[in-house]
Design an enzyme around this catalytic site. Structure first.
Site, PDB file in Angstrom:
ATOM      1  CD  GLU A  50      12.312  48.316  62.717  1.00 19.68           C
ATOM      2  OE1 GLU A  50      13.513  48.066  62.437  1.00 19.68           O
ATOM      3  OE2 GLU A  50      11.676  49.242  62.211  1.00 19.68           O
ATOM      4  CG  HIS A  63       3.596  43.995  74.058  1.00 16.93           C
ATOM      5  ND1 HIS A  63       4.172  45.205  74.369  1.00 16.93           N
ATOM      6  CD2 HIS A  63       2.336  44.271  73.668  1.00 16.93           C
ATOM      7  CE1 HIS A  63       3.282  46.175  74.194  1.00 16.93           C
ATOM      8  NE2 HIS A  63       2.157  45.640  73.769  1.00 16.93           N
ATOM      9  CG  HIS A  82      -0.604  42.579  75.338  1.00 16.02           C
ATOM     10  ND1 HIS A  82      -0.992  43.724  74.668  1.00 16.02           N
ATOM     11  CD2 HIS A  82       0.109  42.995  76.411  1.00 16.02           C
ATOM     12  CE1 HIS A  82      -0.526  44.785  75.306  1.00 16.02           C
ATOM     13  NE2 HIS A  82       0.142  44.365  76.362  1.00 16.02           N
TER      14      HIS A  82
END
Length: 252
Positions: free
Chosen positions: A47, A11, A77
């Site tokens: 990232e 996530h 999610h």
């Protein structure tokens, strides 16, 4: 024939410890399968993003990619964010095949890792006696997900023959402090807390703080970059890679 590439998709968090843990876990996967092209990616807040990871693999010539969500439950999610991200990526790259696997879930080996983290915490805090456990998960607005964490707490307690209470970091009661106090009200005085999280972050810090304030004698670290978790990832990948096989072409 080149094996499909693998993306481990977490996530993401603003806490740099989280991304570092996910990348270390992905390195564990690489160590187990050095023949695979493996990338870590994040849905948000870290990232590389899923799009960046896929773009990199496509530039390298990969046209089959298996995405394994690094999630322990089928919460929001898993049901919505991850499939939507995969759908957007597939629309951007019409010439590649993307396969989304099941989440990691609560495999038996997760309890082995929980036990190791518990033993480490007990040793660090020089705790020699336990008479209660709390298992803390993230929590969800979905009661089915919370029920799965409660069920995991019961299973963990049965492993250790100790009364065990599930706690939640958000969305649902009880919080970790409440769970510890409930056990103390029942006469328990040596209570440790396990964390059903892959990586550290704000939620695990809050769980730890509340549990210690309530009188817990030790709080374990999250599951982390453990080889058994890496093996679950590879098991999910193996199923996804098989699903990418074009059987009609294979037997034509």
């Amino acid at each position: 024939m080149t094996a499909p590439a693998l993306i481990t998709l977490a996530h993401g968090s603003r806490d740099p410890r989280s991304a570092a843990t996910i990348k270390a876990l992905t390195e564990q996967v690489v160590c187990l399968r050095p023949d695979l092209r493996v990338e870590a990616a994040f849905l948000d807040l870290a990232e590389p993003s899923l799009d960046e990871a896929i773009d990199r693999l496509v530039r390298e010539g990969h046209d089959e990619i298996v995405v394994v969500p690094l999630l322990l439950s089928e919460a929001y999610h898993a049901k919505f964010d991850v499939p939507a991200a995969i759908e957007r990526a597939a629309a951007r790259h019409t010439g590649i095949r993307l396969e989304l696997t099941e989440v990691l879930g609560l495999e038996a080996s997760v309890f082995h890792v929980l036990d190791r983290r518990l033993r480490e915490a007990l040793a660090h805090n020089r705790v020699r006696e336990l008479d209660g456990l709390v298992l803390a998960g993230a929590g969800s607005s979905d009661p089915v997900v919370n029920a799965s964490i409660a069920r995991a707490a019961r299973q963990w307690g049965q492993r250790h023959k100790l009364p065990t209470v599930a706690a939640f970091a958000s969305q649902a009661p009880p919080a970790a402090g409440e769970a510890v106090r409930a056990l103390r009200a029942d006469g328990r005085r040596h209570i440790a807390v396990g964390l059903l999280f892959l990586a550290p972050g704000f939620l695990t810090d809050r769980v730890t703080e509340l549990a210690l304030e309530a009188g817990a004698v030790a709080v374990a670290e999250p599951l982390g970059a453990d080889q058994e978790i890496a093996e679950i990832i590879l098991a999910r990948y193996a199923v996804g890679a098989v699903d990418l096989v074009d059987l009609d072409a294979l037997f034509a």
